[in-house]
Design an enzyme around this catalytic site. Structure first.
Site, PDB file in Angstrom:
ATOM      1  N   LYS A 191      -9.838   1.686  -2.493  1.00  0.00           N
ATOM      2  CA  LYS A 191     -10.085   1.207  -1.131  1.00  0.00           C
ATOM      3  C   LYS A 191     -11.513   1.534  -0.714  1.00  0.00           C
ATOM      4  O   LYS A 191     -11.926   2.701  -0.729  1.00  0.00           O
ATOM      5  CB  LYS A 191      -9.071   1.855  -0.184  1.00  0.00           C
ATOM      6  CG  LYS A 191      -9.024   1.272   1.213  1.00  0.00           C
ATOM      7  CD  LYS A 191      -7.864   1.920   1.974  1.00  0.00           C
ATOM      8  CE  LYS A 191      -7.590   1.250   3.305  1.00  0.00           C
ATOM      9  NZ  LYS A 191      -6.392   1.848   3.956  1.00  0.00           N
ATOM     10  N   GLU A 210       0.838  -1.198   0.000  1.00  0.00           N
ATOM     11  CA  GLU A 210       0.000   0.000   0.000  1.00  0.00           C
ATOM     12  C   GLU A 210       0.876   1.252   0.000  1.00  0.00           C
ATOM     13  O   GLU A 210       1.887   1.326   0.690  1.00  0.00           O
ATOM     14  CB  GLU A 210      -0.902  -0.017   1.236  1.00  0.00           C
ATOM     15  CG  GLU A 210      -1.883   1.134   1.313  1.00  0.00           C
ATOM     16  CD  GLU A 210      -2.811   1.049   2.518  1.00  0.00           C
ATOM     17  OE1 GLU A 210      -3.870   1.685   2.490  1.00  0.00           O
ATOM     18  OE2 GLU A 210      -2.470   0.344   3.495  1.00  0.00           O
ATOM     19  N   CYS A 255      -5.761  -3.213   2.545  1.00  0.00           N
ATOM     20  CA  CYS A 255      -5.544  -3.037   3.981  1.00  0.00           C
ATOM     21  C   CYS A 255      -6.820  -3.149   4.825  1.00  0.00           C
ATOM     22  O   CYS A 255      -7.282  -4.239   5.107  1.00  0.00           O
ATOM     23  CB  CYS A 255      -4.836  -1.703   4.217  1.00  0.00           C
ATOM     24  SG  CYS A 255      -4.016  -1.597   5.840  1.00  0.00           S
TER      25      CYS A 255
END
Length: 304
Positions: free
Chosen positions: A140, A56, A181
């Site tokens: 995301k 990331e 994540c």
């Protein structure tokens, strides 16, 4: 939706990238060097990987104050051809060239993305074929907004917007689902990708030294076992000179929840062999994929 390709044996490499600083050009050069090293199998010590993964925010410092500074415009529309040569994104151009020159599939971690027209910022992962084609794109979905008193407070939503789509791509050896994540804490995303035929789920990530020891391994093993898939998260290396301290420990988990590859917190390349036999035996021996009771509870993937 088309049928998923059959899962075939392949080699995976996770680049736990270090030396990320304020100079984007230097970050991209070091990233390119590490992709070359990973593709060589660490100079022949390991088999050449079919798929390489970056962490990331690999091209920039991690933090809500940094995202606007490093953001790039990608302007990718899923399902439509993308002209890398005319892209405004410096990072996309480097990643595409790296995938093509090394002849590998590449998940380009994530970068801060600025949407053309709206100016909205996203935390965005991109994926490339061995010909350098941009084949997938994931913003995301769940923003990292947490507050653990006395330990860590972080709010991505101060500058970032959340993505609104679930994304995967097909290779010649697997269907691969994407997340980033904090997305791992929401099992519905992994469930949906798995029910769409993904045999492998990969999330570029950057857990920290508070949440990492608590949940990094636990969540990966949980998502792998829940869905009987291979699950992997690729972290940056830990750098205590930066304001955000990544946990590291990039790892790969098999469908039975076994950690088959892992490193510590320094810069490293993690290699793993993905064996379809484990996938097939897990699903045959504990056949939860055919035993779910959608007459009792809803299928979260339906209607999406």
């Amino acid at each position: 939706m088309s049928s998923a390709p059959a899962l075939k044996p392949f080699n995976l490499a996770l680049i736990q990238l270090g030396q990320v600083g304020p100079d984007k050009d230097a970050n991209l050069k070091h990233t390119r060097d590490m992709i070359r090293k990973a593709a060589s199998g660490n100079d022949g010590a390991k088999p050449k990987p079919n798929l390489i993964v970056l962490p990331e925010c690999f091209n920039s410092l991690y933090g809500h104050v940094h995202f606007p500074v490093y953001a790039e415009t990608i302007s990718y529309t899923p399902g439509q051809p993308y002209d890398v040569a005319s892209s405004e994104s410096q990072s996309v151009k480097m990643l595409s060239a790296a995938a093509r020159e090394e002849g590998v599939w590449l998940i380009g971690g994530s970068i801060p993305e600025r949407e053309a027209g709206t100016g909205k910022l996203y935390n965005t992962a991109t994926a490339y074929s061995p010909t350098g084609e941009l084949v997938a794109f994931h913003r995301k979905v769940h923003l990292f907004d947490i507050d653990i008193p006395g330990k860590i407070k972080f709010k991505e939503s101060e500058t970032l917007s959340a993505g609104s789509s679930i994304n995967h791509f097909d290779t010649d050896f697997a269907r691969i689902g994407l997340g980033i994540c904090y997305d791992v804490r929401f099992p519905e995303l992994a469930m949906t990708n798995a029910r769409r035929g993904c045999q492998v789920l990969i999330y570029p990530s950057a857990f920290n030294t508070t949440t990492g020891p608590l949940h990094w391994e636990l969540l990966q093993r949980a998502r792998a076992v829940d869905n009987q898939v291979f699950f992997s998260m690729c972290s940056p290396a830990r750098d205590l000179s930066q304001s955000y301290h990544a946990w590291g420990h990039s790892m790969v988990v098999d469908p039975m929840g076994k950690v088959i590859a892992e490193t510590e917190h320094e810069e490293d390349i993690v290699y793993a062999h993905i064996d379809p036999k484990v996938f097939e035996e897990a699903r045959a021996g504990i056949p939860v994929t055919t035993q779910r009771r959608f007459d009792v509870y809803p299928d979260v993937s339906r209607g999406l």
